[in-house]
Scaffold this active site. Structure first.
Site, PDB file in Angstrom:
ATOM      1  CG  ASP A  12       6.288  -7.775  -3.887  1.00 54.51           C
ATOM      2  OD1 ASP A  12       6.595  -6.762  -4.546  1.00 54.51           O
ATOM      3  OD2 ASP A  12       6.364  -7.822  -2.653  1.00 54.51           O
ATOM      4  CD  GLU A  66       9.785   4.355  -0.788  1.00 57.80           C
ATOM      5  OE1 GLU A  66       9.256   3.242  -0.947  1.00 57.80           O
ATOM      6  OE2 GLU A  66      10.066   4.835   0.338  1.00 57.80           O
TER       7      GLU A  66
END
Length: 254
Positions: free
Chosen positions: A125, A210
């Site tokens: 996306d 992350e």
């Protein structure tokens, strides 16, 4: 949605070709929703313009979708497509983590570590400039750059002084060692073997996915700033608006 098949991979990348040019492994978790094909089409139209690239797409389901596989075959992009459903555990908080981990497993099984390669986690996306792929290709260990429309800001980015990262402009930067969006870094594939197991922690707190991965292998001194020393936005964390559909027609595939 089309008939679904048991998971398998398809690959058309010959690593013997252009062996002096590092391969870019693009990892994309995906799942069925009305805009899935539209978003994959947009990303495929970008990736088809990048040489020596292999796209690994992992479907969040028990088996792959035949129609989706046919779409990938039509793109002209070297790809692998297989299924990995999210594990049903109470502490598994992150959509896409199991799929990214499965893709990392695939690379370790199928890639010869003597061949230069980099890994990039590209959600379907987002929007990407071609320039960022050419810059990340020669990542020595960990490269980073700004991401637009991320973390509730117009952009998130490393802040540099004399070419070195000194801090981050990002959501909850003070609580994360590497406060970077998934779209804002690339890794040299060798870290998979040097620091194994390199895996995303599915039980990490929100926003920590992350940093928990990068803490396994890297320090701030390892960061290679790209995008003109982090002064240009080449990646945007965009999101497609959920369609307001009142009538479902099944003759044409969306």
């Amino acid at each position: 949605m089309g008939r679904r098949l048991n998971g398998a991979y398809l690959s058309s990348l010959n690593e013997a070709d252009n062996h002096d040019i590092p391969i870019i492994f693009i990892i994309t978790p995906t799942y069925y929703r009305l805009v899935q094909k539209a978003e994959l089409t947009r990303l495929a139209n970008t990736l088809r313009l990048v040489k020596q690239l292999h796209w690994i797409i992992v479907e969040d389901f028990e088996v792959i979708n035949l129609k989706t596989q046919e779409f990938f075959q039509s793109t002209g992009v070297s790809f692998t497509y297989f299924a990995q459903s999210k594990r049903n555990e109470t502490n598994n908080r992150h959509r896409g983590a199991d799929q990214r981990n499965a893709a990392l497993d695939w690379i370790m099984v199928n890639h010869n570590p003597s061949m230069p390669a980099v890994i990039y986690f590209a959600d379907d996306d987002n929007a990407y400039s071609l320039e960022i792929f050419q810059q990340m290709r020669y990542t020595k260990k960990l490269s980073m750059w700004p991401v637009g429309l991320s973390g509730g800001r117009t952009y998130e980015t490393p802040i540099l002084k004399d070419g070195k990262v000194i801090k981050f402009l990002a959501w909850k930067a003070e609580k994360r060692k590497f406060p970077i969006d998934m779209a804002g870094f690339a890794l040299n594939a060798n870290v998979l073997w040097t620091y194994k197991p390199m895996r995303f922690s599915t039980d990490a707190d929100p926003g920590m996915l992350e940093t928990k991965l990068l803490e396994r292998c890297c320090t701030w001194e390892d960061i290679e700033p790209l995008a003109d020393n982090c002064t240009k936005i080449l990646v945007w964390h965009t999101r497609t608006e959920k369609p307001k559909v009142r009538m479902f027609d099944n003759v044409l595939e969306v």
